[in-house]
Design an enzyme around this catalytic site. Sequence first.
Site, PDB file in Angstrom:
ATOM      1  N   LYS A 183       0.873  -1.176   0.000  1.00 55.08           N
ATOM      2  CA  LYS A 183       0.000   0.000   0.000  1.00 55.08           C
ATOM      3  C   LYS A 183       0.910   1.225   0.000  1.00 55.08           C
ATOM      4  CE  LYS A 183      -1.843   3.007   1.736  1.00 55.08           C
ATOM      5  NZ  LYS A 183      -1.897   4.455   1.279  1.00 55.08           N
ATOM      6  N   GLU A 258       9.680   1.071  10.864  1.00 56.54           N
ATOM      7  CA  GLU A 258      10.746   2.049  10.633  1.00 56.54           C
ATOM      8  C   GLU A 258      10.061   3.419  10.632  1.00 56.54           C
ATOM      9  OE1 GLU A 258      13.801  -0.496   7.791  1.00 56.54           O
ATOM     10  OE2 GLU A 258      12.435   0.946   6.867  1.00 56.54           O
ATOM     11  N   CYS A 292      14.509  10.266   7.070  1.00 48.31           N
ATOM     12  CA  CYS A 292      14.425  10.032   8.516  1.00 48.31           C
ATOM     13  C   CYS A 292      15.791  10.066   9.191  1.00 48.31           C
ATOM     14  CB  CYS A 292      13.723   8.707   8.805  1.00 48.31           C
ATOM     15  SG  CYS A 292      14.521   7.277   8.055  1.00 48.31           S
ATOM     16  N   GLU A 393      10.337  16.253  14.897  1.00 47.76           N
ATOM     17  CA  GLU A 393      10.833  16.018  13.544  1.00 47.76           C
ATOM     18  C   GLU A 393      10.240  17.032  12.576  1.00 47.76           C
ATOM     19  OE1 GLU A 393      11.645  12.152  10.727  1.00 47.76           O
ATOM     20  OE2 GLU A 393       9.659  12.314  11.643  1.00 47.76           O
TER      21      GLU A 393
END
Length: 493
Positions: A183, A258, A292, A393
């Site tokens: 997906k 992750e 990331c 973040e």
Amino acid sequence: MPATLLGEKALLGTTPSMFIGGEWITTENTRPVDNPATGEIFTGVPEAQTEHIELALNRARAAQTEWARRPLSERATVLTEIVRQVEDHAEELARIVVAEQGKTITEARGEIGGVKAFFDHALSQKYRTVGELMATSSPGQQLAIREEPVGIVAAIIPWNFPAAIFARKVAPALMAGNAIVVKPSEVTPLSALAMAKICQLAGVPDGLVSVVTGPGRVIGKALVEHPLTNMVTVTGSTRAGREILAQASEKIIPVSLELGGKAPVIVFDDANLELAVQQAFEARFWNCGQVCTCNERTYVQRGVYDEFVRRFVEKVAGLKVGDPTDETSQMGPKVSEAERDKVREFVEDAVKAGAKVEIGGGIPEGMEDQAGYWFAPTVLTNVNNDMDIVQQEVFGPVLPIIPFDSYEEVIEWANSTVYGLTSHVYTENMRTAMNATDDLEFGEVYINKIGPEEVQGYHTGWKLSGMGGDDGQHGFERYTRRKTVYLDYGLQS
């Protein structure tokens, strides 16, 4: 440029379709895909319904049973052909990434190189040990622990590396003997569909790989919760990871997460300053900061702080932001308007809290009237460790640079966030480097270098950065499970 990707002989065809159980399927309802550099919609992809999930998983079950019986060498032959097909279509794949994601063409070509590397590492597992023989307590017996595939994998992939992360999950899943249903992000579905076409061209048996497009909180949820799904692997935000982990917990199936990061770069005063400035610069602005492992915050020891800031800002001033199809562009736009606006809010809030904008802070100079989701590379000083810009973040081209005095102080600051994925240390002192390796609460520590991570490593996060990863030997093992077999071949009295 995007229109040229949709010709009759192109990987995507004139009308992008979902790939389910070996069939290309369209729907009446579609979701638009736009070009981040212009904001223009250039195509649309199908909006899947629950019946498409049923079809994908039922065909996956039938295909996986036969695939699991094949020896690793046969699976490797198929993966080898995937690599060859990627090589043959590398430039088209790279331009699909540029069109929907917005990274520069040079970065996109690097991403397609990563696609090949993930499949290459997976197919190398044809020589792996697939079980163990344990000592038994009696003669005439055998105790074997076998490695077997998990079955059907549901993969949820993000928008920042839409081709590479497809490969990161599909390659080990297939090599381990599984089927996989992918997906992709609603923002960047085309790369996954193009990679599905690559798999079909390579002769991957129908049903082993499906790509279902649609909204994550509907299609992703149905995929995770379906009784035929045996494992879930997710790369994405911490928010998404939490939701999916909660959904999967009802079934008690393995989950690989992750998630986000807030990577610190720590520059001690004995560091090679030229190296530290260059690599901190590269690690912040790669893919417009949408990585990331990116340098999200830089701590510089006070003795070299002013010089570091001066050199860093000078580099940023020379960074070429522009058309991602231009071979000379070094940074493209943000992936979407929402992502661009999020970054702008972070900067505005930091300035209100006292931060100083050394360079950037808004739309790149000269691009104020240009369409697309542009944000200038930005450097902030006069920042303290408690600000949101340092703790949360940002995932964009913004860097706060913070002075520190002592080793103990900077380690405490570096460890102060809820994230624990990647960290970087610059020092010429081996004792400092090794102590920092011990003390940093991160799954990855880079000493005097930056990423990207290597396929034979293990990209794993601590804290809210996730649970495990998909690469290397340890990542491959996540796509397997163990079966213990007891055999008595002795004479029966």
